[in-house]
Scaffold this motif. Structure first.
Motif, PDB file in Angstrom:
ATOM      1  N   ASN A  77      -4.177 -12.988  21.435  1.00 19.51           N
ATOM      2  CA  ASN A  77      -5.148 -14.075  21.424  1.00 19.51           C
ATOM      3  C   ASN A  77      -4.562 -15.217  22.230  1.00 19.51           C
ATOM      4  O   ASN A  77      -3.553 -15.797  21.829  1.00 19.51           O
ATOM      5  CB  ASN A  77      -5.416 -14.537  19.989  1.00 19.51           C
ATOM      6  N   PHE A  78      -5.188 -15.538  23.351  1.00 19.98           N
ATOM      7  CA  PHE A  78      -4.697 -16.580  24.242  1.00 19.98           C
ATOM      8  C   PHE A  78      -5.547 -17.836  24.056  1.00 19.98           C
ATOM      9  O   PHE A  78      -6.742 -17.838  24.387  1.00 19.98           O
ATOM     10  CB  PHE A  78      -4.750 -16.118  25.694  1.00 19.98           C
ATOM     11  N   GLN A  79      -4.937 -18.899  23.532  1.00 17.40           N
ATOM     12  CA  GLN A  79      -5.664 -20.142  23.306  1.00 17.40           C
ATOM     13  C   GLN A  79      -5.707 -20.974  24.584  1.00 17.40           C
ATOM     14  O   GLN A  79      -4.695 -21.155  25.256  1.00 17.40           O
ATOM     15  CB  GLN A  79      -5.014 -20.959  22.189  1.00 17.40           C
ATOM     16  N   CYS A  80      -6.884 -21.468  24.884  1.00 15.32           N
ATOM     17  CA  CYS A  80      -7.108 -22.307  26.057  1.00 15.32           C
ATOM     18  C   CYS A  80      -7.391 -23.736  25.594  1.00 15.32           C
ATOM     19  O   CYS A  80      -7.705 -23.974  24.426  1.00 15.32           O
ATOM     20  CB  CYS A  80      -8.301 -21.785  26.858  1.00 15.32           C
ATOM     21  N   VAL A  86     -11.681 -21.252  29.203  1.00 17.54           N
ATOM     22  CA  VAL A  86     -11.956 -19.873  28.763  1.00 17.54           C
ATOM     23  C   VAL A  86     -12.807 -19.175  29.826  1.00 17.54           C
ATOM     24  O   VAL A  86     -12.488 -18.067  30.265  1.00 17.54           O
ATOM     25  CB  VAL A  86     -12.667 -19.836  27.392  1.00 17.54           C
ATOM     26  N   SER A  87     -13.874 -19.827  30.253  1.00 17.14           N
ATOM     27  CA  SER A  87     -14.773 -19.233  31.252  1.00 17.14           C
ATOM     28  C   SER A  87     -14.062 -18.987  32.576  1.00 17.14           C
ATOM     29  O   SER A  87     -14.199 -17.912  33.169  1.00 17.14           O
ATOM     30  CB  SER A  87     -15.984 -20.144  31.486  1.00 17.14           C
ATOM     31  N   ALA A  88     -13.296 -19.969  33.033  1.00 19.11           N
ATOM     32  CA  ALA A  88     -12.606 -19.838  34.322  1.00 19.11           C
ATOM     33  C   ALA A  88     -11.571 -18.715  34.283  1.00 19.11           C
ATOM     34  O   ALA A  88     -11.492 -17.901  35.210  1.00 19.11           O
ATOM     35  CB  ALA A  88     -11.941 -21.163  34.699  1.00 19.11           C
ATOM     36  N   PRO A 104     -17.591 -15.278  27.693  1.00 20.33           N
ATOM     37  CA  PRO A 104     -17.419 -16.358  26.722  1.00 20.33           C
ATOM     38  C   PRO A 104     -18.700 -16.624  25.934  1.00 20.33           C
ATOM     39  O   PRO A 104     -19.800 -16.677  26.497  1.00 20.33           O
ATOM     40  CB  PRO A 104     -17.047 -17.557  27.596  1.00 20.33           C
ATOM     41  N   LYS A 105     -18.503 -16.779  24.630  1.00 22.66           N
ATOM     42  CA  LYS A 105     -19.632 -16.952  23.736  1.00 22.66           C
ATOM     43  C   LYS A 105     -19.197 -17.831  22.572  1.00 22.66           C
ATOM     44  O   LYS A 105     -18.065 -17.717  22.090  1.00 22.66           O
ATOM     45  CB  LYS A 105     -20.054 -15.576  23.232  1.00 22.66           C
ATOM     46  N   HIS A 111     -15.169 -21.277  17.617  1.00 22.58           N
ATOM     47  CA  HIS A 111     -14.475 -21.091  18.897  1.00 22.58           C
ATOM     48  C   HIS A 111     -15.447 -20.590  19.951  1.00 22.58           C
ATOM     49  O   HIS A 111     -16.442 -19.938  19.643  1.00 22.58           O
ATOM     50  CB  HIS A 111     -13.362 -20.040  18.775  1.00 22.58           C
ATOM     51  N   VAL A 112     -15.130 -20.882  21.202  1.00 24.47           N
ATOM     52  CA  VAL A 112     -15.744 -20.193  22.332  1.00 24.47           C
ATOM     53  C   VAL A 112     -14.755 -19.082  22.672  1.00 24.47           C
ATOM     54  O   VAL A 112     -13.573 -19.354  22.934  1.00 24.47           O
ATOM     55  CB  VAL A 112     -15.964 -21.140  23.531  1.00 24.47           C
ATOM     56  N   THR A 113     -15.203 -17.844  22.621  1.00 25.19           N
ATOM     57  CA  THR A 113     -14.311 -16.689  22.741  1.00 25.19           C
ATOM     58  C   THR A 113     -14.832 -15.704  23.770  1.00 25.19           C
ATOM     59  O   THR A 113     -16.036 -15.487  23.872  1.00 25.19           O
ATOM     60  CB  THR A 113     -14.181 -15.975  21.373  1.00 25.19           C
ATOM     61  N   ALA A 114     -13.907 -15.124  24.517  1.00 20.84           N
ATOM     62  CA  ALA A 114     -14.216 -14.051  25.461  1.00 20.84           C
ATOM     63  C   ALA A 114     -13.220 -12.920  25.222  1.00 20.84           C
ATOM     64  O   ALA A 114     -12.098 -13.160  24.757  1.00 20.84           O
ATOM     65  CB  ALA A 114     -14.097 -14.551  26.895  1.00 20.84           C
ATOM     66  N   PHE A 115     -13.623 -11.693  25.531  1.00 22.01           N
ATOM     67  CA  PHE A 115     -12.744 -10.537  25.357  1.00 22.01           C
ATOM     68  C   PHE A 115     -12.639  -9.756  26.669  1.00 22.01           C
ATOM     69  O   PHE A 115     -13.633  -9.576  27.373  1.00 22.01           O
ATOM     70  CB  PHE A 115     -13.284  -9.608  24.261  1.00 22.01           C
TER      71      PHE A 115
END
Length: 134
Positions: A77-80, A86-88, A104-105, A111-115
């Motif tokens: 899990n990488f925190q931005c 996150v989007s970039a 990202p969602k 949180h705004v999260t992307a996988f």
């Protein structure tokens, strides 16, 4: 008595391919590079990759290292700093070869999260606190 987590070692049948991903896509700097072992520069906890067949040798042929892996083995899990980051980073990683899993969602936990997935199929997340939920 207290233990301290010193390191995390990912296991892979293709150390070079996975190391290349973590170096070229995620930007980790390699500090030790051998055919069967790669270690990255990472403050706090040592992060490394080791070949699955040699881990089997090291554990007297333990069956868990001889069987084909099925499914998710672990998640990073990488925190931005922000949802924009996150989007970039998500777009950057996918453009460099990460497998897109979920853009990202905004999630219900704030949180705004992307996988995205690495070449071995492990799915990792990028996340930031959603300022609209605080």
């Amino acid at each position: 008595m207290r233990i301290h987590l010193e390191g995390i070692t990912m296991l892979s049948k293709d150390v070079a391919r996975l190391a290349r991903f973590y170096r070229e896509v995620l930007g980790f700097r390699i500090v030790v590079e051998e055919a069967d072992y790669v270690e990255f520069d990472n403050s706090g906890v040592r992060l490394a990759i080791f070949t699955t067949p040699l881990m089997a040798d090291n554990t007297n042929g333990h069956p868990s290292f001889l069987e084909e892996r099925k499914g998710q083995a672990f998640e990073f899990n990488f925190q931005c700093d922000s949802p924009e980051e996150v989007s970039a980073l998500y777009e950057e990683y996918v453009s460099k070869g990460a497998t897109a899993i979920m853009e990202p969602k905004v999630k219900s936990w704030g949180h705004v999260t992307a996988f995205f997935a690495d070449p071995d199929g492990n799915i990792h997340s990028l996340f930031a606190v959603n300022p609209e939920s605080t």
